[in-house]
Design an enzyme around this catalytic site. Structure first.
Site, PDB file in Angstrom:
ATOM      1  N   SER A 133      21.064  34.473 -60.899  1.00  0.00           N
ATOM      2  CA  SER A 133      22.042  35.107 -60.001  1.00  0.00           C
ATOM      3  C   SER A 133      23.016  35.909 -60.857  1.00  0.00           C
ATOM      4  O   SER A 133      23.203  35.598 -62.047  1.00  0.00           O
ATOM      5  CB  SER A 133      22.809  34.015 -59.242  1.00  0.00           C
ATOM      6  OG  SER A 133      23.996  34.536 -58.682  1.00  0.00           O
TER       7      SER A 133
ATOM      8  N   TYR B 222      27.449  26.129 -59.758  1.00  0.00           N
ATOM      9  CA  TYR B 222      26.353  27.054 -59.427  1.00  0.00           C
ATOM     10  C   TYR B 222      26.183  28.096 -60.537  1.00  0.00           C
ATOM     11  O   TYR B 222      25.077  28.321 -61.039  1.00  0.00           O
ATOM     12  CB  TYR B 222      26.667  27.734 -58.092  1.00  0.00           C
ATOM     13  CG  TYR B 222      25.657  28.768 -57.649  1.00  0.00           C
ATOM     14  CD1 TYR B 222      24.456  28.377 -57.063  1.00  0.00           C
ATOM     15  CD2 TYR B 222      25.910  30.135 -57.799  1.00  0.00           C
ATOM     16  CE1 TYR B 222      23.527  29.334 -56.653  1.00  0.00           C
ATOM     17  CE2 TYR B 222      24.991  31.085 -57.382  1.00  0.00           C
ATOM     18  CZ  TYR B 222      23.801  30.682 -56.808  1.00  0.00           C
ATOM     19  OH  TYR B 222      22.884  31.616 -56.403  1.00  0.00           O
TER      20      TYR B 222
HETATM   21  N1  LIG Z   1      21.151  35.047 -51.105  1.00  0.00           N
HETATM   22  C1  LIG Z   1      21.858  35.510 -52.116  1.00  0.00           C
HETATM   23  O1  LIG Z   1      22.816  36.255 -51.966  1.00  0.00           O
HETATM   24  C2  LIG Z   1      21.474  35.111 -53.512  1.00  0.00           C
HETATM   25  C3  LIG Z   1      22.046  35.803 -54.592  1.00  0.00           C
HETATM   26  C4  LIG Z   1      21.695  35.450 -55.893  1.00  0.00           C
HETATM   27  C5  LIG Z   1      20.798  34.428 -56.108  1.00  0.00           C
HETATM   28  N2  LIG Z   1      20.257  33.754 -55.048  1.00  0.00           N
HETATM   29  C6  LIG Z   1      19.318  32.686 -55.331  1.00  0.00           C
HETATM   30  O2  LIG Z   1      18.124  32.931 -54.617  1.00  0.00           O
HETATM   31  C7  LIG Z   1      17.478  31.689 -54.335  1.00  0.00           C
HETATM   32  C8  LIG Z   1      17.144  31.613 -52.859  1.00  0.00           C
HETATM   33  O3  LIG Z   1      18.337  31.747 -52.109  1.00  0.00           O
HETATM   34  P1  LIG Z   1      18.336  32.098 -50.561  1.00  0.00           P
HETATM   35  O4  LIG Z   1      19.546  32.896 -50.327  1.00  0.00           O
HETATM   36  O5  LIG Z   1      17.009  32.598 -50.164  1.00  0.00           O
HETATM   37  O6  LIG Z   1      18.609  30.647 -49.926  1.00  0.00           O
HETATM   38  P2  LIG Z   1      17.954  29.888 -48.656  1.00  0.00           P
HETATM   39  O7  LIG Z   1      18.875  28.751 -48.331  1.00  0.00           O
HETATM   40  O8  LIG Z   1      17.602  30.858 -47.592  1.00  0.00           O
HETATM   41  O9  LIG Z   1      16.627  29.297 -49.297  1.00  0.00           O
HETATM   42  C9  LIG Z   1      16.670  28.233 -50.225  1.00  0.00           C
HETATM   43  C10 LIG Z   1      15.509  27.313 -49.926  1.00  0.00           C
HETATM   44  O10 LIG Z   1      15.482  26.293 -50.948  1.00  0.00           O
HETATM   45  C11 LIG Z   1      15.159  25.069 -50.321  1.00  0.00           C
HETATM   46  N3  LIG Z   1      15.617  23.944 -51.139  1.00  0.00           N
HETATM   47  C12 LIG Z   1      16.893  23.505 -51.285  1.00  0.00           C
HETATM   48  N4  LIG Z   1      16.910  22.416 -52.078  1.00  0.00           N
HETATM   49  C13 LIG Z   1      15.619  22.167 -52.421  1.00  0.00           C
HETATM   50  C14 LIG Z   1      15.000  21.163 -53.201  1.00  0.00           C
HETATM   51  N5  LIG Z   1      15.717  20.190 -53.763  1.00  0.00           N
HETATM   52  N6  LIG Z   1      13.663  21.208 -53.361  1.00  0.00           N
HETATM   53  C15 LIG Z   1      12.923  22.191 -52.769  1.00  0.00           C
HETATM   54  N7  LIG Z   1      13.453  23.154 -51.994  1.00  0.00           N
HETATM   55  C16 LIG Z   1      14.801  23.138 -51.828  1.00  0.00           C
HETATM   56  C17 LIG Z   1      15.868  25.125 -48.975  1.00  0.00           C
HETATM   57  O11 LIG Z   1      15.309  24.210 -48.043  1.00  0.00           O
HETATM   58  C18 LIG Z   1      15.665  26.581 -48.583  1.00  0.00           C
HETATM   59  O12 LIG Z   1      14.507  26.773 -47.795  1.00  0.00           O
HETATM   60  C19 LIG Z   1      18.411  30.613 -54.827  1.00  0.00           C
HETATM   61  O13 LIG Z   1      18.028  30.224 -56.136  1.00  0.00           O
HETATM   62  C20 LIG Z   1      19.757  31.306 -54.877  1.00  0.00           C
HETATM   63  O14 LIG Z   1      20.632  30.713 -55.793  1.00  0.00           O
HETATM   64  C21 LIG Z   1      20.575  34.072 -53.752  1.00  0.00           C
END
Ligand SMILES: NC(=O)c1ccc[n+]([C@@H]2O[C@H](COP(=O)([O-])OP(=O)(O)OC[C@H]3O[C@@H](n4cnc5c(N)ncnc54)[C@H](O)[C@@H]3O)[C@@H](O)[C@H]2O)c1
Length: 270
Positions: free
Chosen positions: A148, A161
Protein backbone atom coordinates in the site's frame (compact mmCIF):
# COMPACT_ATOMS: atom_id res chain seq x y z
CA UNK A 1 -9.90 -20.35 -21.14
CA UNK A 2 -6.97 -20.74 -23.51
CA UNK A 3 -4.69 -18.40 -25.40
CA UNK A 4 -4.20 -15.79 -22.66
CA UNK A 5 -0.91 -14.69 -21.15
CA UNK A 6 -1.39 -17.19 -18.30
CA UNK A 7 -2.70 -20.08 -20.31
CA UNK A 8 -1.88 -23.40 -18.61
CA UNK A 9 -0.83 -21.70 -15.35
CA UNK A 10 -2.30 -22.11 -11.88
CA UNK A 11 -2.78 -19.01 -9.71
CA UNK A 12 -3.64 -18.61 -6.05
CA UNK A 13 -5.19 -15.31 -4.91
CA UNK A 14 -5.83 -14.54 -1.24
CA UNK A 15 -8.51 -12.15 -0.03
CA UNK A 16 -10.24 -13.04 -3.29
CA UNK A 17 -13.78 -12.93 -1.91
CA UNK A 18 -14.02 -9.17 -2.33
CA UNK A 19 -12.57 -5.99 -3.80
CA UNK A 20 -9.09 -6.09 -5.31
CA UNK A 21 -8.58 -9.83 -4.75
CA UNK A 22 -11.85 -10.74 -6.48
CA UNK A 23 -10.99 -8.52 -9.48
CA UNK A 24 -7.50 -10.05 -9.68
CA UNK A 25 -8.84 -13.62 -9.51
CA UNK A 26 -11.25 -12.83 -12.36
CA UNK A 27 -8.50 -11.14 -14.37
CA UNK A 28 -5.95 -13.95 -13.94
CA UNK A 29 -8.64 -16.42 -14.99
CA UNK A 30 -9.46 -14.28 -18.04
CA UNK A 31 -5.75 -14.53 -18.93
CA UNK A 32 -6.09 -18.33 -18.94
CA UNK A 33 -5.04 -19.35 -15.42
CA UNK A 34 -6.97 -21.78 -13.30
CA UNK A 35 -7.41 -19.98 -9.99
CA UNK A 36 -7.49 -20.87 -6.32
CA UNK A 37 -9.87 -18.30 -4.84
CA UNK A 38 -8.93 -18.07 -1.17
CA UNK A 39 -10.76 -16.11 1.50
CA UNK A 40 -11.50 -16.45 5.21
CA UNK A 41 -15.16 -16.02 4.23
CA UNK A 42 -15.89 -19.26 2.42
CA UNK A 43 -19.14 -18.02 0.87
CA UNK A 44 -17.40 -14.98 -0.59
CA UNK A 45 -14.67 -17.19 -2.05
CA UNK A 46 -17.35 -19.41 -3.56
CA UNK A 47 -19.07 -16.37 -5.14
CA UNK A 48 -15.88 -15.25 -6.87
CA UNK A 49 -15.11 -18.80 -7.99
CA UNK A 50 -18.64 -19.10 -9.41
CA UNK A 51 -18.13 -15.81 -11.31
CA UNK A 52 -14.90 -17.19 -12.81
CA UNK A 53 -16.69 -20.38 -13.88
CA UNK A 54 -19.60 -18.40 -15.38
CA UNK A 55 -17.04 -16.69 -17.63
CA UNK A 56 -15.69 -20.08 -18.75
CA UNK A 57 -12.67 -20.25 -16.43
CA UNK A 58 -11.53 -22.81 -13.87
CA UNK A 59 -11.66 -21.93 -10.16
CA UNK A 60 -11.51 -23.64 -6.81
CA UNK A 61 -12.89 -21.83 -3.75
CA UNK A 62 -10.70 -22.21 -0.66
CA UNK A 63 -11.92 -21.14 2.78
CA UNK A 64 -8.82 -20.29 4.79
CA UNK A 65 -7.51 -17.87 7.39
CA UNK A 66 -4.10 -16.88 5.99
CA UNK A 67 -2.69 -16.36 9.48
CA UNK A 68 -3.18 -20.05 10.42
CA UNK A 69 -0.39 -22.25 9.07
CA UNK A 70 -2.38 -25.51 9.07
CA UNK A 71 -5.17 -23.88 7.08
CA UNK A 72 -2.71 -22.39 4.59
CA UNK A 73 -0.97 -25.75 4.12
CA UNK A 74 -4.36 -27.43 3.61
CA UNK A 75 -5.52 -24.79 1.11
CA UNK A 76 -2.33 -25.01 -0.97
CA UNK A 77 -2.59 -28.82 -0.77
CA UNK A 78 -6.18 -28.73 -2.03
CA UNK A 79 -5.19 -26.48 -4.95
CA UNK A 80 -2.31 -28.78 -5.89
CA UNK A 81 -4.62 -31.82 -5.61
CA UNK A 82 -7.05 -30.12 -8.02
CA UNK A 83 -4.68 -28.48 -10.51
CA UNK A 84 -1.26 -30.09 -9.87
CA UNK A 85 0.93 -27.04 -9.14
CA UNK A 86 1.12 -23.34 -8.39
CA UNK A 87 2.68 -20.84 -10.83
CA UNK A 88 1.35 -17.53 -9.52
CA UNK A 89 0.71 -16.44 -5.95
CA UNK A 90 -1.03 -13.16 -5.26
CA UNK A 91 -0.94 -12.60 -1.50
CA UNK A 92 -3.52 -9.88 -1.03
CA UNK A 93 -5.59 -10.57 2.11
CA UNK A 94 -5.46 -8.00 4.90
CA UNK A 95 -7.31 -7.42 8.16
CA UNK A 96 -9.42 -4.44 7.18
CA UNK A 97 -12.53 -4.85 9.31
CA UNK A 98 -13.72 -2.56 12.11
CA UNK A 99 -12.24 -4.77 14.85
CA UNK A 100 -8.68 -4.41 13.55
CA UNK A 101 -8.08 -1.65 10.95
CA UNK A 102 -10.99 0.28 12.44
CA UNK A 103 -9.23 0.36 15.83
CA UNK A 104 -5.71 1.06 14.49
CA UNK A 105 -5.56 4.63 15.83
CA UNK A 106 -3.11 6.50 18.08
CA UNK A 107 -0.19 4.40 19.33
CA UNK A 108 -0.52 5.60 22.95
CA UNK A 109 -3.95 3.98 23.15
CA UNK A 110 -3.33 1.14 20.72
CA UNK A 111 -4.61 -2.23 21.88
CA UNK A 112 -1.70 -4.64 21.39
CA UNK A 113 -4.21 -7.17 20.07
CA UNK A 114 -4.91 -4.83 17.13
CA UNK A 115 -1.19 -4.58 16.33
CA UNK A 116 -0.75 -8.36 16.61
CA UNK A 117 -3.76 -9.27 14.46
CA UNK A 118 -2.66 -6.77 11.79
CA UNK A 119 0.76 -8.40 11.64
CA UNK A 120 -0.67 -11.93 11.78
CA UNK A 121 -2.93 -11.45 8.77
CA UNK A 122 -1.06 -8.90 6.65
CA UNK A 123 2.52 -10.06 7.20
CA UNK A 124 2.60 -13.57 8.66
CA UNK A 125 -0.14 -14.52 6.18
CA UNK A 126 2.08 -13.49 3.24
CA UNK A 127 5.01 -15.42 4.69
CA UNK A 128 2.89 -18.56 5.18
CA UNK A 129 1.58 -18.41 1.62
CA UNK A 130 5.12 -18.05 0.26
CA UNK A 131 6.34 -20.84 2.55
CA UNK A 132 3.76 -23.31 1.29
CA UNK A 133 3.46 -22.18 -2.34
CA UNK A 134 7.14 -21.98 -3.34
CA UNK A 135 7.76 -25.74 -2.90
CA UNK A 136 4.90 -26.50 -5.32
CA UNK A 137 6.16 -24.12 -8.04
CA UNK A 138 7.96 -26.72 -10.19
CA UNK A 139 8.97 -24.36 -13.02
CA UNK A 140 9.55 -21.14 -11.13
CA UNK A 141 6.73 -18.68 -10.72
CA UNK A 142 5.60 -15.18 -9.90
CA UNK A 143 4.63 -13.93 -6.46
CA UNK A 144 2.82 -10.61 -6.08
CA UNK A 145 2.26 -9.10 -2.64
CA UNK A 146 -0.32 -6.36 -2.07
CA UNK A 147 1.35 -3.58 -0.12
CA UNK A 148 0.00 0.00 0.00
CA UNK A 149 1.14 3.61 -0.28
CA UNK A 150 0.82 3.46 3.52
CA UNK A 151 4.21 1.71 3.37
CA UNK A 152 5.82 4.96 2.24
CA UNK A 153 4.02 7.85 3.98
CA UNK A 154 2.99 8.57 7.54
CA UNK A 155 -0.60 9.12 8.57
CA UNK A 156 -2.51 10.26 11.64
CA UNK A 157 -3.71 6.69 12.16
CA UNK A 158 -3.08 3.14 10.96
CA UNK A 159 0.52 2.77 12.14
CA UNK A 160 0.13 -1.01 12.48
CA UNK A 161 -1.32 -1.27 8.97
CA UNK A 162 1.40 0.97 7.49
CA UNK A 163 4.17 -0.94 9.28
CA UNK A 164 2.80 -4.26 8.02
CA UNK A 165 2.66 -2.94 4.45
CA UNK A 166 6.19 -1.49 4.70
CA UNK A 167 7.42 -4.88 5.91
CA UNK A 168 5.98 -6.47 2.78
CA UNK A 169 8.19 -4.20 0.64
CA UNK A 170 11.26 -5.66 2.35
CA UNK A 171 9.81 -9.16 2.38
CA UNK A 172 9.35 -9.02 -1.41
CA UNK A 173 13.08 -8.30 -1.82
CA UNK A 174 14.06 -11.16 0.46
CA UNK A 175 11.80 -13.64 -1.32
CA UNK A 176 13.13 -12.41 -4.68
CA UNK A 177 16.68 -12.91 -3.44
CA UNK A 178 16.13 -16.34 -1.89
CA UNK A 179 14.29 -17.90 -4.81
CA UNK A 180 15.48 -15.99 -7.89
CA UNK A 181 17.88 -18.79 -8.84
CA UNK A 182 14.88 -21.13 -9.04
CA UNK A 183 13.09 -18.80 -11.42
CA UNK A 184 10.68 -17.50 -8.77
CA UNK A 185 10.09 -13.75 -8.98
CA UNK A 186 8.55 -11.68 -6.21
CA UNK A 187 7.22 -8.13 -6.51
CA UNK A 188 4.76 -5.97 -4.62
CA UNK A 189 2.07 -3.56 -5.73
CA UNK A 190 1.37 -0.49 -3.60
CA UNK A 191 -1.98 1.07 -4.45
CA UNK A 192 -3.30 4.34 -3.10
CA UNK A 193 -7.03 4.58 -2.51
CA UNK A 194 -9.00 2.01 -4.52
CA UNK A 195 -12.73 2.29 -4.03
CA UNK A 196 -13.57 -1.16 -2.65
CA UNK A 197 -16.10 -2.02 0.07
CA UNK A 198 -13.29 -1.90 2.65
CA UNK A 199 -12.15 1.58 1.57
CA UNK A 200 -15.69 2.96 1.49
CA UNK A 201 -16.27 1.61 5.00
CA UNK A 202 -13.08 3.13 6.36
CA UNK A 203 -13.17 6.66 4.91
CA UNK A 204 -15.52 9.60 5.45
CA UNK A 205 -16.68 11.75 2.48
CA UNK A 206 -14.27 14.48 3.65
CA UNK A 207 -11.34 12.04 3.67
CA UNK A 208 -12.30 10.82 0.20
CA UNK A 209 -12.32 14.44 -1.04
CA UNK A 210 -8.87 15.04 0.50
CA UNK A 211 -7.48 11.98 -1.26
CA UNK A 212 -8.90 13.17 -4.57
CA UNK A 213 -7.17 16.53 -4.08
CA UNK A 214 -3.81 14.78 -3.51
CA UNK A 215 -3.84 13.02 -6.89
CA UNK A 216 -2.07 14.48 -9.95
CA UNK A 217 -4.44 12.67 -12.31
CA UNK A 218 -8.16 13.43 -12.22
CA UNK A 219 -9.06 9.77 -11.77
CA UNK A 220 -8.55 7.33 -8.89
CA UNK A 221 -7.41 3.72 -9.35
CA UNK A 222 -10.12 1.11 -9.52
CA UNK A 223 -9.84 -2.62 -8.90
CA UNK A 224 -9.27 -3.30 -12.61
CA UNK A 225 -6.23 -1.00 -12.61
CA UNK A 226 -4.75 -3.15 -9.85
CA UNK A 227 -5.74 -6.32 -11.69
CA UNK A 228 -4.00 -5.05 -14.86
CA UNK A 229 -0.77 -4.56 -12.95
CA UNK A 230 -1.03 -7.88 -11.11
CA UNK A 231 -1.67 -9.71 -14.40
CA UNK A 232 1.41 -8.03 -15.90
CA UNK A 233 3.54 -9.02 -12.91
CA UNK A 234 2.13 -12.56 -13.00
CA UNK A 235 2.94 -13.22 -16.66
CA UNK A 236 6.19 -13.54 -18.60
CA UNK A 237 6.05 -9.98 -19.98
CA UNK A 238 7.56 -8.95 -16.63
CA UNK A 239 10.10 -11.79 -16.57
CA UNK A 240 13.02 -9.50 -15.67
CA UNK A 241 11.17 -7.68 -12.88
CA UNK A 242 11.78 -8.96 -9.38
CA UNK A 243 12.24 -7.52 -5.90
CA UNK A 244 10.35 -4.36 -6.89
CA UNK A 245 7.39 -2.52 -5.45
CA UNK A 246 5.29 -0.71 -8.03
CA UNK A 247 3.28 2.24 -6.75
CA UNK A 248 -0.14 2.61 -8.33
CA UNK A 249 -1.55 5.92 -7.16
CA UNK A 250 -2.56 8.32 -9.96
CA UNK A 251 0.43 10.44 -8.94
CA UNK A 252 -0.38 10.80 -5.25
CA UNK A 253 3.20 10.30 -4.03
CA UNK A 254 4.99 11.73 -7.06
CA UNK A 255 4.95 15.39 -6.03
CA UNK A 256 5.55 17.73 -3.11
CA UNK A 257 2.35 18.24 -1.08
CA UNK A 258 2.64 22.00 -1.75
CA UNK A 259 1.70 21.32 -5.36
CA UNK A 260 -1.71 19.95 -4.42
CA UNK A 261 -2.26 22.60 -1.74
CA UNK A 262 -1.52 25.37 -4.28
CA UNK A 263 -3.86 23.78 -6.83
CA UNK A 264 -6.66 23.62 -4.27
CA UNK A 265 -6.10 27.30 -3.37
CA UNK A 266 -6.35 28.22 -7.04
CA UNK A 267 -9.54 26.22 -7.48
CA UNK A 268 -11.21 27.63 -4.35
CA UNK A 269 -13.74 30.36 -5.18
CA UNK A 270 -12.67 33.73 -3.73
N1 LIG B 1 -8.85 -0.48 -1.17
C1 LIG B 1 -7.82 0.33 -1.05
O1 LIG B 1 -7.93 1.55 -1.09
C2 LIG B 1 -6.45 -0.26 -0.84
C3 LIG B 1 -5.33 0.58 -0.98
C4 LIG B 1 -4.06 0.05 -0.80
C5 LIG B 1 -3.91 -1.29 -0.50
N2 LIG B 1 -5.01 -2.09 -0.36
C6 LIG B 1 -4.79 -3.49 -0.03
O2 LIG B 1 -5.46 -4.28 -0.99
C7 LIG B 1 -5.82 -5.53 -0.40
C8 LIG B 1 -7.29 -5.80 -0.65
O3 LIG B 1 -8.06 -4.73 -0.11
P1 LIG B 1 -9.57 -4.48 -0.52
O4 LIG B 1 -9.76 -3.03 -0.46
O5 LIG B 1 -9.90 -5.24 -1.73
O6 LIG B 1 -10.33 -5.10 0.76
P2 LIG B 1 -11.64 -6.04 0.88
O7 LIG B 1 -12.07 -5.96 2.31
O8 LIG B 1 -12.61 -5.72 -0.19
O9 LIG B 1 -11.02 -7.48 0.62
C9 LIG B 1 -10.18 -8.10 1.57
C10 LIG B 1 -10.53 -9.57 1.60
O10 LIG B 1 -9.59 -10.22 2.48
C11 LIG B 1 -10.31 -11.19 3.22
N3 LIG B 1 -9.59 -11.51 4.46
C12 LIG B 1 -9.51 -10.75 5.58
N4 LIG B 1 -8.81 -11.40 6.53
C13 LIG B 1 -8.46 -12.60 5.99
C14 LIG B 1 -7.75 -13.72 6.49
N5 LIG B 1 -7.28 -13.73 7.74
N6 LIG B 1 -7.56 -14.77 5.67
C15 LIG B 1 -8.05 -14.77 4.40
N7 LIG B 1 -8.76 -13.75 3.88
C16 LIG B 1 -8.95 -12.67 4.68
C17 LIG B 1 -11.66 -10.55 3.49
O11 LIG B 1 -12.65 -11.51 3.82
C18 LIG B 1 -11.93 -9.84 2.18
O12 LIG B 1 -12.67 -10.63 1.27
C19 LIG B 1 -5.44 -5.43 1.05
O13 LIG B 1 -4.16 -6.01 1.24
C20 LIG B 1 -5.36 -3.93 1.30
O14 LIG B 1 -4.52 -3.61 2.36
C21 LIG B 1 -6.28 -1.61 -0.52
Amino acid sequence: MTGGRLSGRVALVTGAGSGIGAACALRLAAEGARVGVLDVRGEAAEETAAAVRERGGGALALECDVSAEKQVAAAVGALVAAYGRVDVLHSNAAALGPAVYGRDHGIEDLDVAVWDRTMEVNLRGAMLLVKHAVPVMPDGGSIVLTSSVSAFVGDGAHAAYGASKAALVGFARHVATMYGARGVRCNAVAPALVLTPAAERALSPAQLADKAAERLLPWPCDVDDVANLVAFLACDESRCLTGQTLILDSGTLAHRPQHAIQRRREQRPR
